[in-house]
Design a protein around this motif. Structure first.
Motif, PDB file in Angstrom:
ATOM      1  N   ILE A 132      46.451  -6.611 -25.342  1.00  0.00           N
ATOM      2  CA  ILE A 132      45.778  -7.489 -24.384  1.00  0.00           C
ATOM      3  C   ILE A 132      46.465  -8.845 -24.448  1.00  0.00           C
ATOM      4  O   ILE A 132      46.603  -9.433 -25.524  1.00  0.00           O
ATOM      5  CB  ILE A 132      44.289  -7.609 -24.723  1.00  0.00           C
ATOM      6  CG1 ILE A 132      43.601  -6.248 -24.561  1.00  0.00           C
ATOM      7  CG2 ILE A 132      43.611  -8.658 -23.845  1.00  0.00           C
ATOM      8  CD1 ILE A 132      42.189  -6.207 -25.107  1.00  0.00           C
ATOM      9  N   LYS A 134      46.829 -12.642 -24.323  1.00  0.00           N
ATOM     10  CA  LYS A 134      45.955 -13.816 -24.416  1.00  0.00           C
ATOM     11  C   LYS A 134      46.661 -15.089 -23.955  1.00  0.00           C
ATOM     12  O   LYS A 134      46.019 -16.106 -23.690  1.00  0.00           O
ATOM     13  CB  LYS A 134      45.444 -13.981 -25.840  1.00  0.00           C
ATOM     14  CG  LYS A 134      46.514 -14.298 -26.881  1.00  0.00           C
ATOM     15  CD  LYS A 134      45.891 -14.472 -28.258  1.00  0.00           C
ATOM     16  CE  LYS A 134      46.939 -14.825 -29.307  1.00  0.00           C
ATOM     17  NZ  LYS A 134      46.338 -14.969 -30.666  1.00  0.00           N
ATOM     18  N   GLN A 172      39.005 -10.632 -21.664  1.00  0.00           N
ATOM     19  CA  GLN A 172      39.682 -10.197 -22.898  1.00  0.00           C
ATOM     20  C   GLN A 172      38.666  -9.651 -23.897  1.00  0.00           C
ATOM     21  O   GLN A 172      38.864  -8.573 -24.487  1.00  0.00           O
ATOM     22  CB  GLN A 172      40.427 -11.368 -23.528  1.00  0.00           C
ATOM     23  CG  GLN A 172      41.629 -11.868 -22.763  1.00  0.00           C
ATOM     24  CD  GLN A 172      42.166 -13.163 -23.369  1.00  0.00           C
ATOM     25  OE1 GLN A 172      42.314 -13.280 -24.579  1.00  0.00           O
ATOM     26  NE2 GLN A 172      42.441 -14.145 -22.534  1.00  0.00           N
ATOM     27  N   GLU A 190      45.943  -7.712 -29.497  1.00  0.00           N
ATOM     28  CA  GLU A 190      46.050  -8.833 -28.570  1.00  0.00           C
ATOM     29  C   GLU A 190      47.190  -9.720 -29.023  1.00  0.00           C
ATOM     30  O   GLU A 190      47.556  -9.741 -30.207  1.00  0.00           O
ATOM     31  CB  GLU A 190      44.748  -9.623 -28.470  1.00  0.00           C
ATOM     32  CG  GLU A 190      44.304 -10.322 -29.729  1.00  0.00           C
ATOM     33  CD  GLU A 190      43.052 -11.172 -29.502  1.00  0.00           C
ATOM     34  OE1 GLU A 190      42.450 -11.080 -28.416  1.00  0.00           O
ATOM     35  OE2 GLU A 190      42.703 -11.933 -30.397  1.00  0.00           O
ATOM     36  N   PHE A 239      47.530  -6.628 -19.646  1.00  0.00           N
ATOM     37  CA  PHE A 239      47.877  -6.015 -20.920  1.00  0.00           C
ATOM     38  C   PHE A 239      49.264  -5.391 -20.859  1.00  0.00           C
ATOM     39  O   PHE A 239      49.775  -5.056 -19.792  1.00  0.00           O
ATOM     40  CB  PHE A 239      46.833  -4.996 -21.379  1.00  0.00           C
ATOM     41  CG  PHE A 239      46.703  -3.775 -20.505  1.00  0.00           C
ATOM     42  CD1 PHE A 239      47.584  -2.715 -20.633  1.00  0.00           C
ATOM     43  CD2 PHE A 239      45.670  -3.673 -19.597  1.00  0.00           C
ATOM     44  CE1 PHE A 239      47.447  -1.574 -19.848  1.00  0.00           C
ATOM     45  CE2 PHE A 239      45.523  -2.535 -18.810  1.00  0.00           C
ATOM     46  CZ  PHE A 239      46.417  -1.484 -18.938  1.00  0.00           C
TER      47      PHE A 239
END
Length: 312
Positions: A132, A134, A172, A190, A239
């Motif tokens: 993911i 960020k 998220q 992440e 992602f």
């Protein structure tokens, strides 16, 4: 926005052309990365268009990118999905690369979900992990390659948009929770994504540098689309599928290649589809903190025409 086909009026004309040919009024947009085009197959009641038939649209030239725009519903939410995106290395101006995002906004899209295939820089990542995003590092931007360069059209967004909140934190957190529920905890991560121009893969020295700068994964897309989406006021979730490990050891005989990227995408396809489907299902689309840009959906849109040879 000086590039031909990229003005507000031209984007509006393309959006109107599409809206006249489908009853779907999408609030979610999905962009499929290399080997991940199967995400579009999740949509029900599909209406699809080949890129070559859409006015002002560029064409995808990369293997693993089908080159279709697919409208439909996912868990009753109206969506539009790009099967294949555009890249700087294909020779397109950066405004053309990001053109579909502006068209998405004028179609009524409020939340943009982006996927990509990326090389892993974080040594804790494994091939097949889902990261993911960020935050990002925009290396082409350091050299002035930014999709917002040139005259700013206030109808799209402000001259100096904030990017410290580029990736929606609530989405998220929801994705991590959904991933845990699906049993993806072992391979859901992440991190920070770094974009390069491509098409050549990174040298060992470049990979080492990017890792030291704080990048967890590296690729050739996504960031430019994110910048334009945030400029337009959309929520963004993105992602990366880690399809290969970046080579950072001069003693290694491993070599990055596009076939490995597509193969990994194929292996993770079903799990990625379940993850995206679950995220879209749980999304709160009407977030009043995100202003709608442009005209109301259907304003100035001609009555829907019968299907013709332009439809895939």
């Amino acid at each position: 926005m000086a590039n031909k086909g990229c003005t507000y009026e031209e984007c509006e004309a393309t959006a109107d052309w599409l809206l006249a040919r489908t009853d779907v009024r999408p609030t979610v947009g999905i962009v499929c990365g290399s080997g991940l085009g199967g995400l579009a197959d999740m949509l029900k009641d599909q209406v699809a268009f080949d890129y070559k038939d859409i006015p002002n649209f560029p064409q995808s030239t990369v293997h693993g990118h089908a080159g279709r725009l697919v409208f439909g519903t996912l868990k009753e939410k109206p969506c539009v999905c790009m099967q294949g995106r555009f890249h700087l290395y294909e020779g397109y101006p950066i405004q053309k690369v990001t053109l579909p995002v502006r068209i998405f906004k004028l179609l009524g899209v409020e939340t943009l979900v982006l996927t990509n295939a990326a090389g892993g820089l974080n040594q804790d990542f494994k091939v097949g992990d889902i990261m993911i995003i960020k935050d990002h590092l925009n290396l082409p931007g350091f050299a002035g390659v930014n999709p917002l360069c040139g005259p700013n059209d206030e109808r799209f967004g402000v001259r100096f948009p904030c990017m410290s909140d580029a990736y929606d934190r609530a989405l998220q957190q929801m994705a991590m929770h959904v991933g845990q529920e699906l049993g993806y905890g072992d391979f859901l991560k992440e991190g920070v994504y770094c974009v390069l121009g491509g098409p050549s893969f990174e040298t060992i020295a470049e990979s080492r540098m990017l890792h030291r700068l704080g990048a967890d994964a590296v690729g050739m897309s996504t960031v430019h689309e994110v910048i334009v989406a945030r400029h337009c006021g959309m929520r963004v979730f993105a992602f990366s599928l880690i399809t290969n490990q970046a080579v950072m050891d001069y003693g290694s005989e491993a070599k990055a290649n596009h076939e490995e990227v597509l193969e990994t995408g194929s292996r993770r396809a079903a799990q990625l589809e379940r993850l995206v489907s679950a995220i879209v299902t749980k999304m709160e689309l009407n977030n009043n903190n995100y202003a709608r840009v442009g005209r109301p959906r259907d304003a100035g849109v001609p009555k829907k025409t019968p299907p013709n040879e332009s439809m895939a």
